[in-house]
Design a protein around this motif. Structure first.
Motif, mmCIF file in Angstrom:
data_model
loop_
_atom_site.group_PDB
_atom_site.id
_atom_site.type_symbol
_atom_site.label_atom_id
_atom_site.label_comp_id
_atom_site.label_asym_id
_atom_site.label_seq_id
_atom_site.Cartn_x
_atom_site.Cartn_y
_atom_site.Cartn_z
ATOM 1 N N MET A 122 -17.177 -17.103 -9.928
ATOM 2 C CA MET A 122 -17.361 -16.494 -8.607
ATOM 3 C C MET A 122 -16.555 -15.192 -8.525
ATOM 4 S SD MET A 122 -17.356 -18.584 -5.066
ATOM 5 C CE MET A 122 -18.774 -19.518 -5.624
ATOM 6 N N LYS A 123 -17.227 -14.141 -8.157
ATOM 7 C CA LYS A 123 -16.527 -12.853 -8.134
ATOM 8 C C LYS A 123 -15.460 -12.818 -7.040
ATOM 9 C CE LYS A 123 -20.327 -11.029 -5.485
ATOM 10 N NZ LYS A 123 -21.204 -9.931 -5.114
ATOM 11 N N GLU A 124 -14.474 -12.032 -7.272
ATOM 12 C CA GLU A 124 -13.331 -11.950 -6.355
ATOM 13 C C GLU A 124 -13.317 -10.547 -5.754
ATOM 14 O OE1 GLU A 124 -10.589 -13.483 -4.230
ATOM 15 O OE2 GLU A 124 -11.143 -14.728 -5.937
ATOM 16 N N ARG A 125 -13.663 -10.433 -4.475
ATOM 17 C CA ARG A 125 -13.596 -9.115 -3.865
ATOM 18 C C ARG A 125 -12.539 -9.104 -2.784
ATOM 19 N NH1 ARG A 125 -19.367 -6.435 -2.752
ATOM 20 N NH2 ARG A 125 -17.968 -5.068 -1.606
ATOM 21 N N ARG A 126 -12.007 -7.942 -2.519
ATOM 22 C CA ARG A 126 -10.950 -7.828 -1.528
ATOM 23 C C ARG A 126 -11.535 -7.440 -0.183
ATOM 24 N NH1 ARG A 126 -5.424 -6.458 -1.453
ATOM 25 N NH2 ARG A 126 -4.695 -7.546 0.408
ATOM 26 N N HIS A 127 -11.262 -8.200 0.841
ATOM 27 C CA HIS A 127 -11.697 -7.860 2.199
ATOM 28 C C HIS A 127 -10.470 -7.798 3.070
ATOM 29 C CE1 HIS A 127 -15.876 -8.837 1.300
ATOM 30 N NE2 HIS A 127 -15.403 -9.830 0.619
ATOM 31 N N GLN A 128 -10.131 -6.656 3.549
ATOM 32 C CA GLN A 128 -8.974 -6.622 4.432
ATOM 33 C C GLN A 128 -9.368 -7.044 5.820
ATOM 34 O OE1 GLN A 128 -7.996 -2.508 3.390
ATOM 35 N NE2 GLN A 128 -5.888 -3.206 3.664
ATOM 36 N N SER A 129 -8.716 -8.075 6.328
ATOM 37 C CA SER A 129 -8.982 -8.401 7.718
ATOM 38 C C SER A 129 -8.032 -7.635 8.630
ATOM 39 C CB SER A 129 -8.866 -9.901 7.953
ATOM 40 O OG SER A 129 -7.556 -10.328 7.750
ATOM 41 N N LEU A 130 -6.989 -7.070 8.053
ATOM 42 C CA LEU A 130 -6.173 -6.126 8.830
ATOM 43 C C LEU A 130 -5.517 -5.134 7.886
ATOM 44 C CD1 LEU A 130 -2.948 -7.635 10.480
ATOM 45 C CD2 LEU A 130 -3.679 -8.067 8.149
ATOM 46 N N GLU A 131 -5.032 -4.037 8.450
ATOM 47 C CA GLU A 131 -4.462 -2.955 7.666
ATOM 48 C C GLU A 131 -3.000 -2.777 8.102
ATOM 49 O OE1 GLU A 131 -5.637 1.730 6.759
ATOM 50 O OE2 GLU A 131 -7.071 0.408 7.754
ATOM 51 N N THR A 132 -2.174 -2.325 7.194
ATOM 52 C CA THR A 132 -0.757 -2.186 7.541
ATOM 53 C C THR A 132 -0.230 -0.820 7.117
ATOM 54 O OG1 THR A 132 -0.038 -3.061 5.406
ATOM 55 C CG2 THR A 132 -0.350 -4.664 7.177
ATOM 56 N N ALA A 133 0.883 -0.406 7.736
ATOM 57 C CA ALA A 133 1.507 0.866 7.369
ATOM 58 C C ALA A 133 3.000 0.818 7.667
ATOM 59 C CB ALA A 133 0.869 2.021 8.142
ATOM 60 N N PHE A 134 3.785 1.350 6.770
ATOM 61 C CA PHE A 134 5.208 1.539 7.030
ATOM 62 C C PHE A 134 5.401 2.998 7.458
ATOM 63 C CE2 PHE A 134 9.668 2.050 6.625
ATOM 64 C CZ PHE A 134 10.202 0.782 6.841
ATOM 65 N N LEU A 135 5.936 3.202 8.664
ATOM 66 C CA LEU A 135 6.050 4.561 9.205
ATOM 67 C C LEU A 135 7.316 5.236 8.693
ATOM 68 C CD1 LEU A 135 5.060 3.824 12.910
ATOM 69 C CD2 LEU A 135 3.581 4.411 10.982
ATOM 70 N N ALA A 136 7.176 6.481 8.250
ATOM 71 C CA ALA A 136 8.326 7.215 7.716
ATOM 72 C C ALA A 136 9.324 7.571 8.825
ATOM 73 C CB ALA A 136 7.839 8.480 7.015
ATOM 74 N N GLU A 137 8.828 7.924 9.981
ATOM 75 C CA GLU A 137 9.744 8.378 11.039
ATOM 76 C C GLU A 137 10.507 7.215 11.686
ATOM 77 O OE1 GLU A 137 8.113 9.783 14.859
ATOM 78 O OE2 GLU A 137 6.195 8.861 14.340
ATOM 79 N N GLU A 138 11.729 7.491 12.127
ATOM 80 C CA GLU A 138 12.477 6.479 12.883
ATOM 81 C C GLU A 138 12.057 6.555 14.348
ATOM 82 O OE1 GLU A 138 16.449 5.555 12.103
ATOM 83 O OE2 GLU A 138 15.991 5.405 9.958
ATOM 84 N N ILE A 139 11.874 5.406 14.967
ATOM 85 C CA ILE A 139 11.412 5.341 16.354
ATOM 86 C C ILE A 139 12.288 4.342 17.096
ATOM 87 C CG2 ILE A 139 9.462 4.745 17.870
ATOM 88 C CD1 ILE A 139 7.589 5.279 15.455
ATOM 89 N N GLU A 140 12.752 4.728 18.295
ATOM 90 C CA GLU A 140 13.490 3.760 19.107
ATOM 91 C C GLU A 140 12.505 2.829 19.785
ATOM 92 O OE1 GLU A 140 16.078 5.329 22.154
ATOM 93 O OE2 GLU A 140 16.713 3.315 22.759
ATOM 94 N N TYR A 141 12.789 1.543 19.733
ATOM 95 C CA TYR A 141 11.927 0.582 20.418
ATOM 96 C C TYR A 141 12.494 0.319 21.804
ATOM 97 C CZ TYR A 141 9.168 -3.481 21.629
ATOM 98 O OH TYR A 141 8.324 -4.333 22.285
ATOM 99 N N THR A 142 11.692 0.675 22.830
ATOM 100 C CA THR A 142 12.154 0.530 24.221
ATOM 101 C C THR A 142 11.317 -0.483 24.992
ATOM 102 O OG1 THR A 142 10.622 2.194 25.077
ATOM 103 C CG2 THR A 142 12.739 2.999 24.226
ATOM 104 N N GLY A 143 10.322 -1.048 24.340
ATOM 105 C CA GLY A 143 9.399 -1.946 25.038
ATOM 106 C C GLY A 143 8.089 -1.240 25.379
ATOM 107 N N ALA A 144 8.158 0.059 25.611
ATOM 108 C CA ALA A 144 6.950 0.815 25.960
ATOM 109 C C ALA A 144 5.981 0.904 24.789
ATOM 110 C CB ALA A 144 7.323 2.225 26.421
ATOM 111 N N GLU A 145 6.498 0.651 23.596
ATOM 112 C CA GLU A 145 5.659 0.730 22.393
ATOM 113 C C GLU A 145 4.726 -0.478 22.261
ATOM 114 O OE1 GLU A 145 8.958 0.908 22.522
ATOM 115 O OE2 GLU A 145 9.102 3.102 22.450
ATOM 116 N N LEU A 146 4.999 -1.518 23.042
ATOM 117 C CA LEU A 146 4.166 -2.728 22.968
ATOM 118 C C LEU A 146 2.959 -2.532 23.879
ATOM 119 C CD1 LEU A 146 4.116 -5.526 21.618
ATOM 120 C CD2 LEU A 146 5.195 -6.446 23.672
#
Lengths: 193, 193, 193, 193, 193, 193
Positions: free
Chosen positions: D1-25
């Motif tokens: 059975m062939k094996e293919r990749r299906h991403q059900s979600l995508e991810t990224a690590f952000l280079a910039e630093e960001i303060e989390y204040t709650g507004a980001e949610l």
């Protein structure tokens, strides 16, 4: 504001008498008997005898109950794409409607509701069950006309001089209007925070 | 089979009197007032005055109705993760419960239900609405105690000598048991074909 | 704020030993064996032998695997009206709980999780599957006690001196608290834009 | 059975630093910062300071907590068209993944999970919340790097010599594979009766 | 903004010819024939003969229709965890795609759509049905290549000089892109009040 | 089998001209303008000018697009209690219907569909968006009558000598019949294994 009629379900009172054995509680029974191609409820009169594998209520099956009644007014409803939880809430509401219809047609009779069951003077008037097929939820609601053979103290419409057909048509009409007005209600409110 | 109690929702009768202005029909009002951290219903007594933007019922808003009553028994319910259609079916069932509780407490009084509204002798006993937040469905059910100020022919619990607190607790208890028994019902049936 | 206990599911450790053949992964097995009338999980000890049609995991069926183990601690869970996707996420969480319970009871043992499977030193500790009936989602989670007969390198609780009953009760208790706290979590947040 | 990749979600690590204040949610923060047009998770490093209205956790808000940490590794996830209950189960699974990633990267460190929170030696490592917009469920998962300023006994990745970026990428990769394998799991089982 | 490819479903054109008898419209047929472990669509060429119990369309079954065609291009699709209503809307869209693909490949041919059926000059080009298993929705879409034996006036791809394989691959590709772009669309909008 | 008409949605062509600014894409706009108390679609003619915050399409907003057209035929639809994914599939189907209606009314005109957009000779005929309120999904579908002012190569109904009112009524009627026949389709199939 103009008033238009939108049926969210269709109903039919069947002329033929049919024995209810439990096998009738299946998807598309309503369609087969009435030609209804929508959510629907049919009513009909006939004996009732359910036992063994056909008891979909596990409490009954576990205790090897039988559901027997010489003559009943039966309702079978099918709502497509409806979750079973909503189906059970709707069945309780249907029980309330049956209670209200009997109170209207037999003034002075006091009907008590306990979940989906109705009683008059502690004698059982009804049997009820709601279940699911892979396409729909279905319920059976049986109202005794002549409860002879019932394994518990029971009572029937005959006792109150209520004609099962007149009564059945009244319940069908009340339920049809109730379902339509629920559809209207979910479309006339603002959301809140 | 052992019998254990599982609350599918929690209820509380609030000691303080609160005016119902429509702003109370919001997510987490139940939690704020009662500390309930589950699906819940609170009951309380207080005046009722809803108008303008706070009328979430668009029929009322379009016709510039006001909802006014000098003293009401209020119920506010919040069910999380519940579709609005199921919420409206549940509200109709709640109306049936209020009717049944009044009939039990004031024998001989005939209460008529029309959708989510109750009437005695064509005089309006209740107001009701069900709506959605992004997290839940909510309903307000108001039962007149003293309907002075109501813009239509109305009647209240006082007329029947029924104490709002005793009555409120009875309705809360009936609804709690009804919701629990619905949860039990969806878990005790065989599916059908 | 008062703290009340609301069980969102009920659990039971069964005294009798039962062989797991795959046929036990069906709706109402939990109810039949334990009398639980709610969402529930039962645990029991017994051999494991699943093959042929009873392999609901198609990867296993396609490769004609057999699932065999001389003695296992079994968990069977049934959540009604739950989508299969949520059921599978919950199964992964259950696997995490089993891992945590073993780490707590056998300090120093390193358990590795790969999806719903657990390994110790690359030896397989568990088998797992989640599927759906028309009424519910169900999962089976088997933890080797004595893995004799397993077709792959395997390890069991016996190796770690862990008693299956004590361990099973601990897992049941952790899962019950986890499910309850999830229900609490969905009711304690503000929505966002 | 062939094996293919299906991403059900995508991810990224952000280079910039960001303060989390709650507004980001909020809905589409992930898209704005990363260009991800699918379900997604972003990770970034920055201080944390949430108080007042931005506390979507009502337990925190009611007790006037503040969430403060000098430097945290933040994860923000958005899953569209996902019920909040499933979102909360997924968050617990995410917490398990963070635990497993730390155990893998810092051998010998014992991490304890309590719901969605992680602890090392009873010191709090994380903060977590899951909520809903009208389009999606979202969660924030914060892992202390340097917990200076935290109002409770806390600990951070720095203490274990774990680099937040390496750690963050590892967690993103584990979660991405977990979500994909869940999608595969719901498609490889037979239904049962 | 970067452009990444996310397959929301996978497709395959099968080399072998397969007769469509109705039995192929079942869960995991797509997986068995193609190895696809995701939502998927397979296409293949073969005769068509469906009658009796295998007519899942009750209109056909009630009127004792047979579905016969000497040579058809068949599509079978399976979408997991998809409600039947959405499945039927998707089938109508699939019919539009088949229409568009034929218009592109056979310029000047006018194709008319009536629900899920396509016609050229009032001659029937296609048969279609969408149904549900307990795990998924499935549809069959059959396009006549040579309609000999069909019980109604019919027409096939051969008449237009269109190669079924080239055509099938084109339809699969269009549907795959359509489904992916729908997933993208639900993630790129702001909610409204 | 008897043939009864069940409207699953209601439609109206509005006599007044209305400018579409984006603010019209909100819950209950259909009700306010037409008195429809059910799922519904209204059509009207007027200019189009959408920019800034009112661009609910984030691709447009991110690229600071404006949507401008001197005269458009607008459709606004509201389906209550419908998931956004289904809403987007339905919008694609609506686009197919608009294409089919134009092909029927302007024989020889070749209309190309790309997702929810339509083109004639690579000139843009339409704009489209589907979004959600907390109660419903909504879509706007705009068909150029006179595309003067459009920021891209565009074309309108005027060019084809098609009257916007006649065209709008035709599209409304086709969509109403399509939606009704979908409801019928989900009720006329047997489930499969």
């Amino acid at each position: 504001m103009k008033e238009r009629r939108h049926q969210s379900l269709e109903t039919a009172f069947l002329a033929e008498e049919i024995e209810y054995t439990g096998a009738e509680l299946r998807s598309h029974f309503v369609r087969e008997k009435s030609g209804i191609e929508w959510d629907g409820v049919v009513a009909f009169v006939g004996p009732c005898g359910v036992s063994g594998e056909r008891l979909v209520d596990l409490e009954d099956a576990e205790e090897q109950h039988e559901i027997v009644s010489k003559r009943m007014l039966h309702f079978i409803a099918e709502h497509f794409q409806q979750p079973l939880r909503e189906g059970n809430v709707r069945l309780r509401l249907f029980a309330s409607i049956v209670k209200e219809a009997l109170e209207a047609m037999s003034p002075g009779t006091l009907v008590t509701r306990d979940g989906d069951d109705l009683y008059v003077n502690k004698r059982k008037l009804t049997v009820a069950i709601c279940t699911a097929s892979s396409l729909s939820t279905l319920f059976h609601y049986g109202v005794n006309v002549n409860p002879a053979g019932a394994p518990v103290a029971a009572v029937g419409l005959k006792k109150f001089g209520v004609d099962p057909k007149v009564f059945g048509v009244s319940v069908l009409d009340r339920y049809e209007r109730e379902c339509e007005s629920i559809e209207r209600a979910i479309r006339k409110v603002r959301g809140v925070s």
